[in-house]
Design an enzyme around this catalytic site. Structure first.
Site, PDB file in Angstrom:
ATOM      1  N   TYR A 110       0.841  -1.206   0.000  1.00  0.00           N
ATOM      2  CA  TYR A 110       0.000   0.000   0.000  1.00  0.00           C
ATOM      3  C   TYR A 110       0.867   1.243   0.000  1.00  0.00           C
ATOM      4  O   TYR A 110       2.053   1.210   0.306  1.00  0.00           O
ATOM      5  CB  TYR A 110      -0.932   0.013   1.227  1.00  0.00           C
ATOM      6  CG  TYR A 110      -0.219   0.195   2.543  1.00  0.00           C
ATOM      7  CD1 TYR A 110       0.309  -0.897   3.226  1.00  0.00           C
ATOM      8  CD2 TYR A 110      -0.046   1.462   3.103  1.00  0.00           C
ATOM      9  CE1 TYR A 110       0.971  -0.740   4.433  1.00  0.00           C
ATOM     10  CE2 TYR A 110       0.610   1.632   4.304  1.00  0.00           C
ATOM     11  CZ  TYR A 110       1.116   0.524   4.969  1.00  0.00           C
ATOM     12  OH  TYR A 110       1.781   0.685   6.160  1.00  0.00           O
ATOM     13  N   CYS A 111       0.217   2.354  -0.397  1.00  0.00           N
ATOM     14  CA  CYS A 111       0.863   3.667  -0.318  1.00  0.00           C
ATOM     15  C   CYS A 111      -0.252   4.691  -0.085  1.00  0.00           C
ATOM     16  O   CYS A 111      -1.349   4.321   0.301  1.00  0.00           O
ATOM     17  CB  CYS A 111       1.671   3.957  -1.581  1.00  0.00           C
ATOM     18  SG  CYS A 111       0.703   3.964  -3.101  1.00  0.00           S
ATOM     19  N   THR A 112       0.025   5.956  -0.310  1.00  0.00           N
ATOM     20  CA  THR A 112      -0.957   6.990   0.038  1.00  0.00           C
ATOM     21  C   THR A 112      -2.202   6.952  -0.841  1.00  0.00           C
ATOM     22  O   THR A 112      -3.319   6.959  -0.355  1.00  0.00           O
ATOM     23  CB  THR A 112      -0.308   8.390  -0.074  1.00  0.00           C
ATOM     24  OG1 THR A 112       0.961   8.348   0.566  1.00  0.00           O
ATOM     25  CG2 THR A 112      -1.179   9.450   0.537  1.00  0.00           C
ATOM     26  N   ILE A 122      -4.205   4.615   1.244  1.00  0.00           N
ATOM     27  CA  ILE A 122      -4.682   4.928   2.602  1.00  0.00           C
ATOM     28  C   ILE A 122      -5.805   5.960   2.527  1.00  0.00           C
ATOM     29  O   ILE A 122      -6.719   5.959   3.342  1.00  0.00           O
ATOM     30  CB  ILE A 122      -3.522   5.480   3.465  1.00  0.00           C
ATOM     31  CG1 ILE A 122      -2.367   4.495   3.498  1.00  0.00           C
ATOM     32  CG2 ILE A 122      -3.990   5.760   4.889  1.00  0.00           C
ATOM     33  CD1 ILE A 122      -1.036   5.125   3.876  1.00  0.00           C
TER      34      ILE A 122
END
Ligand SMILES: [Zn+2]
Ligand SMILES: [Zn+2]
Length: 352
Positions: free
Chosen positions: A220-222, A249
């Site tokens: 995952y990332c932003t 996120i």
């Protein structure tokens, strides 16, 4: 072998840098409006000519709608497409979405992620539409074509379900930089101990080296774009079950807000804009680098040659005059020449 290319994007730690007078300036200019933080990205094969046309159209038409933000567009020879982070006047949100509907041939169907809260201070001071070689900075030479095989995009709901099932058995990579991880992350996530995505993708090879090609790899990332690139890189290497959080996120935060489930993400979602983060939960996971008190407020060192992003409490911020170190403080006062090449670990020596 991949040809090494020069990074066309400066390290992310230097992004979102804002002058000291930012709040004052923005307050005066935007006082009466409400803004909605909106983001999306699309990896798309744009020709160089199309990129230039798009830059002009986006700049002109979005400015006239009062949009501020940072938009990157890049051609297909690299990581091509669009990466868009905007603050849109609340009454113009529908018009902006209609405007982008006119670019289906370029970007496909756009899936937006929105900030958790509207804000009277927009998260950017003006609109910048920039042409880049790559949408994200990457060391390897990757074309848009190379990214055609994507990781599996899991909705926040499926992501939550699968992570809950796997518990601490999960192999979960946080594809962001270490300072983003520090202020907030998913339970059991592996921290990439890096300051830029360029370094992070390099580390991937080591992290997956002992994993079978069938292993579930969660990442995952932003907002998703870094995983679209990194996940695709792993798929190309033969890893079959690479799963990324769709919308990142940002999207998970919205899911949790609406859901009765307990958030598997703890703390703050770091953002590269004037907000520098949105709380997903109230956990404070970090300490002030100067005094060690519990704190998750990120300061951007005001020494323009440094611009380090680091955790600093209000008291130390005031004492250090918004700088990261005695050195930067002295540079600002004209007492020393700036000497440090950027090195997060060397620069911020913990005093506690
Ligand atoms: Zn402090
Ligand atoms: Zn500094």
């Amino acid at each position: 072998m991949f040809k090494r290319i020069l990074g066309n994007v400066t390290p992310l730690t230097r992004k979102g840098t804002l002058p000291n007078f930012y709040s004052l300036f923005v307050t005066r200019r935007f006082l009466s409006k409400k803004f909605k933080p909106i983001a999306f990205y699309s990896i798309a094969p744009l020709t160089e000519n199309r990129v230039l046309t798009l830059r002009n159209v986006l700049e002109k038409d979005l400015s006239s709608l009062g949009v501020v933000g940072r938009i990157y567009i890049a051609p297909e020879q690299g990581v091509g497409g669009i990466n868009c982070q905007m603050a849109v006047p609340v009454d113009k949100v529908d018009s902006v979405k209609e405007f982008f509907d006119g670019f289906k041939n370029d970007f496909g169907t756009i899936e937006y992620t929105q900030g958790m809260q509207d804000t009277s201070l927009p998260n950017f001071d003006k609109l910048r539409v920039l042409v880049k070689k790559n949408l994200v900075s990457i060391r390897q030479h990757v074309t848009t074509q190379d990214l055609a095989v994507q990781p599996h995009h899991l909705t926040p709901e499926d992501w939550h379900k699968q992570l809950s099932q796997q518990k601490d058995e999960v192999f979960l990579l946080d594809m962001r930089n270490q300072y983003e991880y520090n202020v907030g992350h998913f339970d059991h996530a592996i921290k990439m101990d890096v300051d830029t995505f360029r370094e992070g993708i390099h580390l991937l090879d080591q992290l997956v080296a002992d994993k079978s090609k069938q292993k579930d790899i969660f990442m995952y990332c932003t907002g998703g774009i870094r995983c679209s690139v990194a996940g695709s890189y792993l798929r190309k290497k033969g890893y079959e079950n690479v799963k990324m959080l769709k919308g990142g996120i940002n999207a998970y935060g919205h899911y949790i807000k609406e859901s009765t489930n307990t958030s598997l993400f703890k703390g703050k979602n770091f953002t590269f804009d004037g907000r520098r983060g949105e709380a997903i939960t109230n956990h404070v996971l970090t300490q002030c680098y100067h005094c060690g008190s519990s704190c998750d407020h990120i300061t951007n060192c005001v020494n323009t040659r440094c611009h380090l992003l680091f955790v600093q409490c209000e008291a130390c911020k005031s004492k250090m005059k918004h700088t990261c170190s005695n050195h930067c403080h002295n540079v600002l006062e004209g007492k020393e020449e700036y000497q440090l090449d950027y090195d997060y670990h060397r620069q911020v020596a913990k005093a506690w």
